[in-house]
Scaffold this active site. Structure first.
Site, short mmCIF file in Angstrom:
data_model
loop_
_atom_site.label_atom_id
_atom_site.label_comp_id
_atom_site.label_asym_id
_atom_site.label_seq_id
_atom_site.Cartn_x
_atom_site.Cartn_y
_atom_site.Cartn_z
CG ASP A 124 -4.59 3.77 12.30
OD1 ASP A 124 -4.67 4.05 13.51
OD2 ASP A 124 -4.15 2.68 11.89
CG ASP A 174 -2.07 -1.01 1.07
OD1 ASP A 174 -2.02 -1.82 0.12
OD2 ASP A 174 -2.98 -1.00 1.91
CB SER A 226 -5.01 -6.06 7.33
OG SER A 226 -5.97 -5.60 8.26
#
Length: 409
Positions: free
Chosen positions: A127, A18, A181
């Site tokens: 986040d 990412d 994840s």
């Protein structure tokens, strides 16, 4: 009015797919110089590849920094002084890491003359809020770039396609849908998404990375002592250790004894519920030990006040307000309470359990002369309890006499 052109941006860079895509996207979309910042917070991964990847993209200024001691000393330990739990269970392992990453990112931006910072958090999670609240608290005029809220790479397929078109290395297990994840640091690991999204389904054992199953833990208990000074742990089994070294050792002890697993459905700040599998072996032991150290060293009302503000304090950290004035105010109150939290806690660790074996402190408020069932030699006059009870019962008696049903079952 057109936005001012971005000349240089500092990217919080892990070296994974990412953020590697983000790095190249920033170079192409903003036509700016990218500075990468990779923080070692004890995630347990080799960070050398992140540097090599950044070099491959032509990045000239690369920061790879070991922040483990600062992370534990200035963020984890202050949080644990409050016995912090979000929604009664979560030890905030991901949340507490974001302020430090953000702070260092802003410092680097100032150092290299960057006019923007960027992160890889998605538009659905917490986040993004945590990073950006910290950025703005530390540098109010900073330009923030959040690619997941800007680009058209809205699916894993498009992300992989962009990576292939731009010669971005893709690990074999990234081709297709990842099973879940993972975010990790020295305090914890968290796993979420994909095969973990259904809260009715128990997680497979492959999810767990920081702990063994309690059933597989040794049949013999492990006994340890933890020494505290002003509310912070300073030694294990009498051996003084630095903050990061101590937490690392507690992690090892917790892992070996199957301690620290949590399956939680939590309320995200952005409004949705999410399911996460958390492993916090050392932190779970530390919380238990610290509370027991406080049990003999904290005044009753001081302890109850601390407990009453803890949910608010936890919420501030979870939501990203570490650098807010209200968090600092609460921290000052919490830290004031810890001056007397000194001493030793003796624990037994066994198959996912923590068993208290004893606690002692030079500042102990526990007085055996007062609590004994034997002759207390006048340390406590039991007759005094009669007036104490009658005064506390006065409003109840007056209410009952007035015909109220306050005393009914």
């Amino acid at each position: 009015m057109a936005e001012k052109k971005v000349n240089k941006v500092v990217l919080a860079y892990s070296g994974g797919l990412d953020t590697s895509v983000i790095l190249r996207w920033l170079q192409k979309n903003y036509e700016c110089e990218v500075v990468t910042f990779t923080a070692d917070l004890g995630q347990g991964e080799e960070l050398g590849p992140a540097r090599k990847k950044a070099e491959m993209f032509g990045v000239k200024e690369i920061f790879v920094e070991d922040l483990r001691e600062e992370f534990v000393r200035d963020y984890v330990f202050p949080m644990f002084r409050a016995n912090t739990l979000y929604e009664g269970q979560y030890l905030l392992g991901t949340s507490i890491a974001r302020p430090l990453i953000s702070k260092r990112q802003i410092e680097i931006a100032e150092q290299v003359g960057a006019d923007a910072v960027a992160h890889g958090a998605t538009g659905k999670g917490n986040d993004q809020v945590r990073f950006e609240l910290a950025y703005y608290a530390l540098k109010p005029d900073v330009k923030v770039i959040a690619p997941w809220r800007e680009w058209e790479l809205t699916s894993r397929t498009r992300l992989l396609q962009f990576a292939e078109e731009n010669q971005i290395p893709i690990a074999h297990d990234k081709r297709g849908e990842a099973p879940f994840s993972v975010d990790a640091n020295l305090l914890h690991s968290s796993s979420e998404g994909k095969l973990l999204e259904d809260p009715a389904e128990a997680p497979d054992e492959i999810v767990f990375q920081r702990t063994i199953s309690p059933e597989d833990a040794p049949d013999k208990a492990t006994e340890i002592t933890i020494d505290f000074k002003s509310g912070d742990p300073v030694a294990i089994n009498g051996v003084a250790m630095s903050p990061a070294t101590l937490l690392t050792r507690l992690n090892e002890l917790g892992k070996e004894n199957g301690i620290g697993r949590l399956d939680l459905v939590e309320n995200r700040f952005v409004g949705m519920k999410s399911r996460g599998i958390y492993e916090t072996p050392g932190g779970t032991i530390l919380l238990f030990a610290h509370r027991n150290m406080e049990s003999i060293t904290l005044d009753r009302e001081a302890g109850h006040l601390k407990d009453s503000i803890m949910p608010r304090y936890a919420e501030l950290i979870y939501n990203g307000f570490w650098f807010s004035p209200e968090r600092r105010m609460l921290q000052a109150l919490i830290d004031e309470s810890q001056h007397s939290v000194n001493g030793r806690v003796h624990l037994k660790l066994y198959k996912g359990n923590m068993i208290l074996m004893g606690r002692e402190s030079p500042n102990s408020l526990y007085d055996m002369r007062v609590v004994t069932f034997e002759d207390d030699e006048g340390a406590y006059n039991q007759v005094d309890a009669q007036g104490f009870i009658k005064l506390n019962a006065l409003r109840l008696r007056l209410g009952a006499q007035a015909g109220r049903r306050g005393g009914s079952l």
